[in-house]
Structures are given as C-alpha cells and as structure tokens.
Scaffold this active site. Sequence first.
Site, PDB file in Angstrom:
ATOM      1  N   ARG A  51       0.092  -5.335   4.449  1.00  0.00           N
ATOM      2  CA  ARG A  51       0.043  -4.797   2.926  1.00  0.00           C
ATOM      3  C   ARG A  51       1.031  -4.088   3.118  1.00  0.00           C
ATOM      4  NH1 ARG A  51       0.207  -0.146   5.242  1.00  0.00           N
ATOM      5  NH2 ARG A  51      -0.258   0.999   3.013  1.00  0.00           N
ATOM      6  N   GLY A  52       1.529  -3.204   2.276  1.00  0.00           N
ATOM      7  CA  GLY A  52       2.512  -2.413   2.282  1.00  0.00           C
ATOM      8  C   GLY A  52       3.454  -3.223   1.890  1.00  0.00           C
ATOM      9  N   ALA A  53       4.601  -3.053   0.476  1.00  0.00           N
ATOM     10  CA  ALA A  53       5.343  -3.394   0.644  1.00  0.00           C
ATOM     11  C   ALA A  53       6.191  -3.776   0.981  1.00  0.00           C
ATOM     12  CB  ALA A  53       6.070  -2.789  -0.648  1.00  0.00           C
ATOM     13  N   GLN A 203      -6.722   4.432   3.466  1.00  0.00           N
ATOM     14  CA  GLN A 203      -4.936   3.301   4.521  1.00  0.00           C
ATOM     15  C   GLN A 203      -4.104   4.991   4.796  1.00  0.00           C
ATOM     16  OE1 GLN A 203      -5.362   2.342   0.814  1.00  0.00           O
ATOM     17  NE2 GLN A 203      -4.345   0.648   0.396  1.00  0.00           N
ATOM     18  N   ASP A 244       5.890   0.984  -4.264  1.00  0.00           N
ATOM     19  CA  ASP A 244       5.863  -0.062  -4.003  1.00  0.00           C
ATOM     20  C   ASP A 244       6.938  -0.790  -5.348  1.00  0.00           C
ATOM     21  OD1 ASP A 244       2.974   0.759  -3.600  1.00  0.00           O
ATOM     22  OD2 ASP A 244       3.011  -1.225  -3.058  1.00  0.00           O
ATOM     23  N   ASN A 254       3.184   3.697  -6.566  1.00  0.00           N
ATOM     24  CA  ASN A 254       2.775   3.990  -5.579  1.00  0.00           C
ATOM     25  C   ASN A 254       1.416   4.010  -5.773  1.00  0.00           C
ATOM     26  OD1 ASN A 254       2.952   3.826  -3.127  1.00  0.00           O
ATOM     27  ND2 ASN A 254       2.751   5.993  -2.689  1.00  0.00           N
ATOM     28  N   LYS A 255       0.548   3.787  -4.868  1.00  0.00           N
ATOM     29  CA  LYS A 255      -0.574   4.159  -4.144  1.00  0.00           C
ATOM     30  C   LYS A 255      -1.299   4.634  -5.027  1.00  0.00           C
ATOM     31  CE  LYS A 255      -2.090   1.874  -2.510  1.00  0.00           C
ATOM     32  NZ  LYS A 255      -3.173   0.522  -3.239  1.00  0.00           N
TER      33      LYS A 255
HETATM   34  O1  MRU Z   1      -1.849  -1.183  -1.548  1.00  0.00           O
HETATM   35  P1  MRU Z   1      -1.095  -1.515   0.249  1.00  0.00           P
HETATM   36  O2  MRU Z   1      -2.032  -0.564   1.352  1.00  0.00           O
HETATM   37  O3  MRU Z   1      -0.253  -2.448   0.198  1.00  0.00           O
HETATM   38  O4  MRU Z   1       0.242  -0.150  -0.477  1.00  0.00           O
HETATM   39  C1  MRU Z   1       0.337   0.529  -0.075  1.00  0.00           C
HETATM   40  C2  MRU Z   1       1.511   1.209  -0.301  1.00  0.00           C
HETATM   41  O5  MRU Z   1       0.913   2.098  -2.332  1.00  0.00           O
HETATM   42  C3  MRU Z   1       2.575   1.900  -0.156  1.00  0.00           C
HETATM   43  O6  MRU Z   1       3.111   3.745   0.037  1.00  0.00           O
HETATM   44  C4  MRU Z   1       3.935   1.792  -0.664  1.00  0.00           C
HETATM   45  O7  MRU Z   1       3.743  -0.050  -0.012  1.00  0.00           O
HETATM   46  C5  MRU Z   1       5.094   1.722   0.430  1.00  0.00           C
HETATM   47  S1  MRU Z   1       5.010   0.846   1.825  1.00  0.00           S
HETATM   48  C6  MRU Z   1       6.697   1.279   2.916  1.00  0.00           C
END
Ligand code: MRU
Length: 365
Positions: A51-53, A203, A244, A254-255
């Site tokens: 996970r994470g963009a 997370q 994201d 973002n989250k």
């Molecule tokens: O749902 P996730 O864990 O994939 O969400 C991740 C985030 O919101 C991060 O802040 C975002 O992807 C940036 S990662 C460099």
Amino acid sequence: MTPPTPPRTLWLDDRSRVMTLDQTRLPFEQIVIELDSQAACGHAIRTMQVRGAPLIGAVGAYGLAFALRSDSSDLGLQKAFEALLASRPTAVNLRWALTRVADRVRVLAPHERAQAAWDEAGVICEEDVTCNRAIGVELAALLSGIAQRREGADGRALDVLTHCNAGRLATIAYGTALAPFYLLERISAPVHVWVDETRPRNQGASLTAWELGQSGVAHTVIADNAGGLLMMQGRVDAVIVGCDRVAANGDVANKVGTYLKALAARAHGVPFYVACPTSTIDLQARDGEAIEIEARDGRELSHVAGRLADGSRAEVQLVPDGSATFNPAFDVTPAALVTALVTERGAIPASGAAIARLLNTRGQG
Ligand code: MRU
C-alpha cells in the site's frame, strides 16, 4: 560520509520474482512475499499487502510486466492494464505507472514487450528512490529553517506530526513525508515525530511507528484526535503528510483524517507540508471533487486486529451488532490549507499556476 540508503521495500530475487513485505502482518511479523504473476500483484494491492501510492504504482508496473510474459498481444496488454488499474482507485500513481509501462511497450513487437516492461518497472523503482531522497532533502531544509526561526526553543526537539504512513514502506525507499527522517544529519535540530494512529487501519500505529523505530527516529504514537490539542499547546512545529493524488488546482487527496489536521494546522499557524512526487499530480483531475475516494469495508471500523499477550494474532469486535458503518479511506484537503507541495523539483505553492509552471503545462490560475 553519505548515510546508507534505508532498506528497500521491494526488491528482485535471482529468479526474477518481486519480493516485498506483507504489510498486513507488520509490525509483529516480517513476512516476505513473492509476487510472480499479474494476479499476485493485483491481489497484493487489493488486500493492502502492499500500500502507499508509489509502492502501489511500482507493483502495478511489475504486474503488467508479468502479464506480458503470458500474453503480449495488444489485447493482452489492454486487459492486464484495466484489471490492474481496478485494484485500488484513489492513488493515481497506479494509473501513472501502468500508463508509463504501456506507452513504453505498445510501440514494440509483441515478443519484445515483456522484457521492456520489466525493465521499465525497474526504472520506475530507481526513479522513486531518487525522487524521494530529493523530497527528503527539500523537507530537511524547510525543517531546518523552522528550527532556526524558533525563539527560546533551547535545544528542544523539532516536533513534526505525520498522518498515515508515507514512509519507506509506502515507496521503494526513503518514503516521501518521512524521507527527511532518513536524512537527520541535514536537519539543524533534533527531531521528534508525533505519529497519528490513523484509524481505521492504523497505518501510523503499526507501520510508521515500526519503520521509525527500526531507524532509531524518536517518535510517539498519538490518537488521531490528539493532534488539535498538541497544535493548540504549541507542541507541533510542522505537519508533513504524503498524498495519493493531487488535483490540477493543488487540492490533495490523502488518508482520511488529513483534512482535519490541515484545518487544525491553519487555525494554529502550523506549517502544513504535503510531500508530493510529481507522479502523484493528476492534471486530469481539475480539483478535489474529481478524485474518486475509495470506500472500504465497514469491518475495518467495526473490528480491530492486533496481537494477544501469547503472541497470537486476533481480531476483536468494537462496534455493537447492527450499527451501520461508513468507511471512506481518503479525504481531500483544499489547496488553500496547504503551505507547500514539496516535490522532487522543489517546494511550490499548492496552486494551479504553480503546478502548471512546475510541469510546464498551461494550468488553472
Ligand atoms: O490506504 P493506504 O495505506 O494505501 O494510504 C496511504 C496514504 O494515504 C499515504 O499517505 C499516501 O499513499 C502517500 S505514500 C508516500
């Protein structure tokens, strides 16, 4: 002496498989998973083993390369592209990476495509490391500036609040929002990080706390709702989050929970920085309203997973039977609340004009 690059979150084994950590098992178990097919890559993204963009984008790129090993026709390319794109909707890095690989191979003869896609996925990963380090250098300079401007801080650590995990686990290495903490020698004050737990999937509590701990970065986990009080008490010098998708006008997805932190930061005069690789800017999204927000299973709210005293994993119920749940995974922070988008090409205002200048396109004012 240049400090070592933080460990990589994704690497290749000698049999051309993609190796990564199963992030659903952290922080208590470090389980390495092997991805060796389009289906495995898609599954890892959907179930949030990765996970994470930026990491989602990289795994998507390898997924496309695997797909082309078994069907490198135009139709095969299109089908795999669409299937992988559907794995998660909000992080635009997935579309960005898939498009980049598809554009690279479409012009080639089918028998050349799988290897070219594999190579392109590798380039995407290498560029991610360079990009994130550059963002870390920018953020370290901004934090040093804040440290120098503080009055009467008397050697107090610089307190930085972050939300979710935009660290090395969300990328190939360094992370984006957490990148400066892998370059501590560039920050002119000791640093302490407030880590939002980041309900519902936690997370922050499970991933950000783990990776900062692994690297010896001072940090404290706080409940998501504690940030406002800490800002009011002057105990937060800066907020740094990842993203994201950033719309053409600078709105930031973002989250979920990021927006509330931005509101509190504005109310208390705390700088709010968004670590933003240019690959996360989506010029097709005019503003935040155009960004699809992933709606996730309500079970993430009604139940919580963790470790029992005997070391075994367990999931327990929090919400009474029969209560409805609603679980949007992301939110949108309006550009006006963002102090700067910190990209690998420098920090810019979160505005259509600044984004257009950076990307050399005609944008919104
Ligand atoms: O749902 P996730 O864990 O994939 O969400 C991740 C985030 O919101 C991060 O802040 C975002 O992807 C940036 S990662 C460099």
